[in-house]
Design a protein around this motif. Structure first.
Motif, PDB file in Angstrom:
ATOM      1  N   THR A   6     -12.673  12.475  12.243  1.00  0.00           N
ATOM      2  CA  THR A   6     -13.343  11.777  11.146  1.00  0.00           C
ATOM      3  C   THR A   6     -12.335  11.372  10.068  1.00  0.00           C
ATOM      4  N   ALA A   7     -11.335  12.227   9.830  1.00  0.00           N
ATOM      5  CA  ALA A   7     -10.290  11.888   8.860  1.00  0.00           C
ATOM      6  C   ALA A   7      -9.540  10.634   9.294  1.00  0.00           C
ATOM      7  N   MET A   8      -9.171  10.592  10.559  1.00  0.00           N
ATOM      8  CA  MET A   8      -8.438   9.433  11.080  1.00  0.00           C
ATOM      9  C   MET A   8      -9.277   8.165  10.988  1.00  0.00           C
ATOM     10  N   LYS A   9     -10.556   8.279  11.329  1.00  0.00           N
ATOM     11  CA  LYS A   9     -11.428   7.106  11.269  1.00  0.00           C
ATOM     12  C   LYS A   9     -11.557   6.593   9.841  1.00  0.00           C
ATOM     13  N   SER A  10     -11.663   7.499   8.868  1.00  0.00           N
ATOM     14  CA  SER A  10     -11.762   7.043   7.478  1.00  0.00           C
ATOM     15  C   SER A  10     -10.502   6.297   7.060  1.00  0.00           C
ATOM     16  N   GLY A  11      -9.330   6.772   7.508  1.00  0.00           N
ATOM     17  CA  GLY A  11      -8.088   6.065   7.206  1.00  0.00           C
ATOM     18  C   GLY A  11      -8.060   4.677   7.810  1.00  0.00           C
ATOM     19  N   MET A  12      -8.578   4.557   9.033  1.00  0.00           N
ATOM     20  CA  MET A  12      -8.623   3.256   9.691  1.00  0.00           C
ATOM     21  C   MET A  12      -9.564   2.295   8.970  1.00  0.00           C
ATOM     22  N   LEU A  13     -10.715   2.796   8.534  1.00  0.00           N
ATOM     23  CA  LEU A  13     -11.663   1.943   7.814  1.00  0.00           C
ATOM     24  C   LEU A  13     -11.088   1.494   6.474  1.00  0.00           C
ATOM     25  N   ALA A  14     -10.385   2.404   5.789  1.00  0.00           N
ATOM     26  CA  ALA A  14      -9.758   2.026   4.525  1.00  0.00           C
ATOM     27  C   ALA A  14      -8.695   0.961   4.753  1.00  0.00           C
ATOM     28  N   ALA A  15      -7.909   1.131   5.811  1.00  0.00           N
ATOM     29  CA  ALA A  15      -6.861   0.165   6.120  1.00  0.00           C
ATOM     30  C   ALA A  15      -7.442  -1.226   6.374  1.00  0.00           C
ATOM     31  N   PHE A  47     -12.362   3.368  -5.936  1.00  0.00           N
ATOM     32  CA  PHE A  47     -12.269   3.185  -7.380  1.00  0.00           C
ATOM     33  C   PHE A  47     -11.198   2.124  -7.625  1.00  0.00           C
ATOM     34  N   PRO A  48     -11.082   1.571  -8.817  1.00  0.00           N
ATOM     35  CA  PRO A  48     -10.139   0.481  -9.051  1.00  0.00           C
ATOM     36  C   PRO A  48      -8.705   0.832  -8.644  1.00  0.00           C
ATOM     37  N   GLY A  49      -8.218   0.140  -7.627  1.00  0.00           N
ATOM     38  CA  GLY A  49      -6.843   0.309  -7.184  1.00  0.00           C
ATOM     39  C   GLY A  49      -6.622   1.400  -6.169  1.00  0.00           C
ATOM     40  N   GLY A  50      -7.648   2.171  -5.830  1.00  0.00           N
ATOM     41  CA  GLY A  50      -7.413   3.292  -4.925  1.00  0.00           C
ATOM     42  C   GLY A  50      -8.634   3.737  -4.155  1.00  0.00           C
ATOM     43  N   ALA A  51      -8.417   4.702  -3.257  1.00  0.00           N
ATOM     44  CA  ALA A  51      -9.510   5.245  -2.448  1.00  0.00           C
ATOM     45  C   ALA A  51      -9.103   6.599  -1.897  1.00  0.00           C
ATOM     46  N   LEU A  52     -10.103   7.402  -1.554  1.00  0.00           N
ATOM     47  CA  LEU A  52      -9.899   8.699  -0.921  1.00  0.00           C
ATOM     48  C   LEU A  52     -10.141   8.577   0.576  1.00  0.00           C
ATOM     49  N   ILE A  53      -9.270   9.188   1.365  1.00  0.00           N
ATOM     50  CA  ILE A  53      -9.464   9.204   2.812  1.00  0.00           C
ATOM     51  C   ILE A  53      -9.218  10.620   3.335  1.00  0.00           C
ATOM     52  N   GLY A  54      -9.734  10.887   4.531  1.00  0.00           N
ATOM     53  CA  GLY A  54      -9.501  12.168   5.169  1.00  0.00           C
ATOM     54  C   GLY A  54     -10.090  13.338   4.409  1.00  0.00           C
ATOM     55  N   CYS A  55      -9.393  14.474   4.458  1.00  0.00           N
ATOM     56  CA  CYS A  55      -9.899  15.677   3.805  1.00  0.00           C
ATOM     57  C   CYS A  55      -9.827  15.597   2.291  1.00  0.00           C
ATOM     58  N   PHE A 103      -5.279   8.002  -1.264  1.00  0.00           N
ATOM     59  CA  PHE A 103      -5.032   9.426  -1.468  1.00  0.00           C
ATOM     60  C   PHE A 103      -5.473  10.173  -0.214  1.00  0.00           C
ATOM     61  N   ALA A 104      -4.470  10.724   0.492  1.00  0.00           N
ATOM     62  CA  ALA A 104      -4.694  11.425   1.758  1.00  0.00           C
ATOM     63  C   ALA A 104      -4.045  12.796   1.678  1.00  0.00           C
ATOM     64  N   GLU A 105      -4.282  13.497   0.572  1.00  0.00           N
ATOM     65  CA  GLU A 105      -3.603  14.753   0.289  1.00  0.00           C
ATOM     66  C   GLU A 105      -4.169  15.950   1.050  1.00  0.00           C
ATOM     67  N   VAL A 151       0.852  -1.191   0.000  1.00  0.00           N
ATOM     68  CA  VAL A 151       0.000   0.000   0.000  1.00  0.00           C
ATOM     69  C   VAL A 151       0.886   1.239   0.000  1.00  0.00           C
ATOM     70  N   VAL A 152       0.600   2.175  -0.892  1.00  0.00           N
ATOM     71  CA  VAL A 152       1.242   3.476  -0.843  1.00  0.00           C
ATOM     72  C   VAL A 152       0.192   4.515  -0.476  1.00  0.00           C
ATOM     73  N   ILE A 153       0.553   5.387   0.447  1.00  0.00           N
ATOM     74  CA  ILE A 153      -0.358   6.421   0.955  1.00  0.00           C
ATOM     75  C   ILE A 153       0.208   7.782   0.580  1.00  0.00           C
ATOM     76  N   VAL A 154      -0.566   8.549  -0.153  1.00  0.00           N
ATOM     77  CA  VAL A 154      -0.122   9.857  -0.609  1.00  0.00           C
ATOM     78  C   VAL A 154      -0.580  10.905   0.402  1.00  0.00           C
ATOM     79  N   GLY A 155       0.331  11.321   1.264  1.00  0.00           N
ATOM     80  CA  GLY A 155       0.010  12.317   2.273  1.00  0.00           C
ATOM     81  C   GLY A 155       0.251  11.802   3.677  1.00  0.00           C
ATOM     82  N   GLY A 156       1.122  12.502   4.408  1.00  0.00           N
ATOM     83  CA  GLY A 156       1.456  12.086   5.765  1.00  0.00           C
ATOM     84  C   GLY A 156       0.770  12.914   6.830  1.00  0.00           C
ATOM     85  N   GLY A 157      -0.540  13.115   6.672  1.00  0.00           N
ATOM     86  CA  GLY A 157      -1.335  13.793   7.679  1.00  0.00           C
ATOM     87  C   GLY A 157      -2.013  12.790   8.600  1.00  0.00           C
TER      88      GLY A 157
END
Length: 552
Positions: free
Chosen positions: A343-352, A320-328, A186-188, A15-21
């Motif tokens: 809520t941003a953190m929770k979305s990241g946890m659910l995606a994980a 979407f195929p191969g990816g997802a949006l999380i956080g803001c 995508f966590a930009e 998994v690659v995560i774009v954004g270190g927030g």
């Protein structure tokens, strides 16, 4: 989005995560908690984790409690200052009126919350992620999305380094790396450049309202210890935006080490092109009730960022195929509460949790519809649905009547008697009015003690960009900028930007010249949002560029 014809190194991972927030790091931590053998990469465009993080912040610990239940005993900086008292003021030009807590729905309470630096919380989360084996790479923005022949996201390409302003390769040129992943998150943050591409490619906003935004501007102050009340939280509404038919509000948070966070949010759907959110913030600080706290103090930091304000009806399709949006990147801010980290953190946890299960089943590059469904059945959805009409009510009916209607709607939804109505939004840039319909606003000059000018303020964001690199604020059509943005709208870019990036230079006998001072950019992305023709495209600059917020 196709890769450039240059030789690149390739790095495979799970998994690659774009954004270190907060969202990206929460996802990374949860992935390693579930399966410590997963190879997880976090790419962060800032010079270090937390360098580009700016928020008030008053944090609801709900998601932190789920992610790291012992966080209060783990030297987490956010645990230092619990909220001790909470005030909400309606401001007129010279007076304040306290709004009784009994008028507000229970969800508006800050009981059990903490106030402090979201940047420092993010740095701490980065440490927790690295301790679990997450590969965290600050200074490496993702600049391209890799799309496979099947149309699925396969990973990202990091930004090339050492590219000159004319596009040529300098002596220190280093090509970006291809990060190949089974899944890409995508966590930009708000209005991310790659998130915009994904929304367009996969039509993620087909069934939701357009996202709308506010511009949050913040200063950190050292104040007189006699005036400092650790944990005191103050929110304001009304003046000065009431004088320009705009809306938003201010905050004053008493945090650790004798500091207060003073900030102001202006909704970007304002019509008057002469409004300057920066100048409105400076005016707000001069209100007697605010100046009382700041007088005799010292400003030590400054910054700005865009904030999602669309609420539940603006949440797009998330997977979407191969990816997802999380956080803001998706937009989970609770506008009335002025909170979105939990809520941003929770979305990241659910995606994980979705991705870990998929990888365990041998899957990759598919669409994780279960993540989208998990968000829509989680406490994120429950919380945001309670306030879904608050922002559009104020936007449509104004600060006074809109606030009353928003409060009534929130109470009715809290009592489960809410009307089945979801109010609509209009994209912020469409709301900008012609300059000939308004009078220019004569803002007061800064006094250098409480109020300041923009350029000296930018110095307190510690912003830096490498010289001789391509301009990351891309103007699509220079002629359109002149004939419309300048001639019809009177150059609002010179006022909405909180960093003084844009100028219209007028010299006798010559055509007006549009100047972009990209080195000043604090990456708030307001230009990408508010330009009346959507003629400015914000993209990532060279890695490590931008603000270097210390503890914002």
């Amino acid at each position: 989005m196709s890769a450039e014809a240059i030789e690149r190194e390739t790095m495979p991972c799970d998994v690659v995560i774009v954004g270190g927030g907060p969202a990206g790091l929460s996802a990374a931590i949860r992935l390693k908690q579930i399966n410590d053998e997963l190879e997880v990469v976090v790419l962060e465009k800032g010079s270090e984790i937390g360098a580009h993080i700016l928020s008030g912040a008053v944090v609801d610990p709900k998601a932190l409690d789920e992610l790291l239940p012992e966080w209060r005993e783990m030297d987490c900086p956010m645990a230092e200052t619990p909220v001790t008292d909470n005030w909400h003021w309606a401001l007129s030009k010279n007076k304040k009126y306290s709004l009784p807590h009994l008028m507000m729905p229970p969800l508006m309470s800050n009981h059990g919350c903490y106030t402090g630096s979201l940047g420092n919380l993010t740095r701490w989360l980065g440490e927790q992620a690295e301790a679990l084996g997450v590969m965290v790479f600050p200074g490496f923005p993702a600049s391209e999305v890799m799309i496979g022949d099947d149309g699925a996201v396969k990973g990202v390409v990091t930004q090339d380094m050492g590219v000159a302003a004319d596009g040529s390769h300098k002596g220190d040129f280093q090509p970006g790396m291809e990060i190949e992943a089974k899944y890409t998150l995508f966590a930009e943050g708000a209005r991310g450049s790659l998130t915009k591409q994904m929304k367009a490619k996969f039509d993620l906003e087909a069934d939701c309202q357009p996202q709308v935004y506010g511009l949050g501007i913040k200063e950190l102050w050292d104040i007189d210890p006699k005036k400092h009340v650790p944990g005191r939280v103050i929110h304001t509404q009304g003046w000065p935006l009431s004088e320009s038919d705009s809306w938003g509000g201010g905050f004053l948070y008493h945090q650790a080490n004798g500091q207060v966070a003073a900030g102001f949010v202006t909704a970007l759907d304002y019509s008057n092109p002469y409004v300057s959110p920066f100048q409105e913030f400076q005016r707000w600080k001069q209100h007697p009730a605010i100046r009382e706290y700041l007088e005799g103090g010292k400003r030590v930091a400054y910054g700005a960022r865009a904030i999602n304000e669309g609420g539940w009806q603006s949440v797009p399709k998330l997977a979407f195929p191969g990816g997802a949006l999380i956080g803001c990147a998706a937009g989970f801010v609770n506008v009335p509460r002025i909170k979105g980290s939990h809520t941003a953190m929770k979305s990241g946890m659910l995606a994980a949790e979705s991705l870990a299960a998929a990888i365990a089943d041998g899957k990759q590059h598919d669409e994780r519809a279960d993540y989208d469904a998990a968000v829509r059945s989680s406490w994120i959805a429950k919380e945001l649905k309670l306030v879904q009409n608050a922002e559009p009510a104020v936007a449509k009916f104004g600060g006074d009547i809109g606030t009353v209607l928003a409060g009534a709607d929130m109470w009715m939804r809290t009592l489960k008697i809410g009307l089945p109505i979801s109010m609509k939004h209009h994209a912020d840039y469409t709301e900008t009015g012609r300059a000939d319909l308004y009078k220019p606003i004569d803002y007061p000059k800064p006094d250098g003690e409480i109020s300041f000018d923009r350029l000296s303020s930018v110095a307190f964001s510690f912003t830096n960009h490498a010289e001789d690199q391509p301009v990351h604020l891309q103007l699509k059509d220079a002629e359109l900028q002149k004939t419309s943005e300048y001639e019809i709208f009177a150059g609002p870019s010179t006022r909405y930007c909180p960093a003084g990036v844009y100028e219209w230079i007028e010299e006798e006998g010559q055509e007006p010249k549009f100047v972009i001072n990209s080195q000043n950019c604090v990456h708030c992305k307001t230009c990408d949002i508010k330009d009346p023709n959507q003629n400015i495209n914000w993209v990532t600059p060279e890695g490590g560029g931008g603000p270097n917020y210390p503890n914002m």
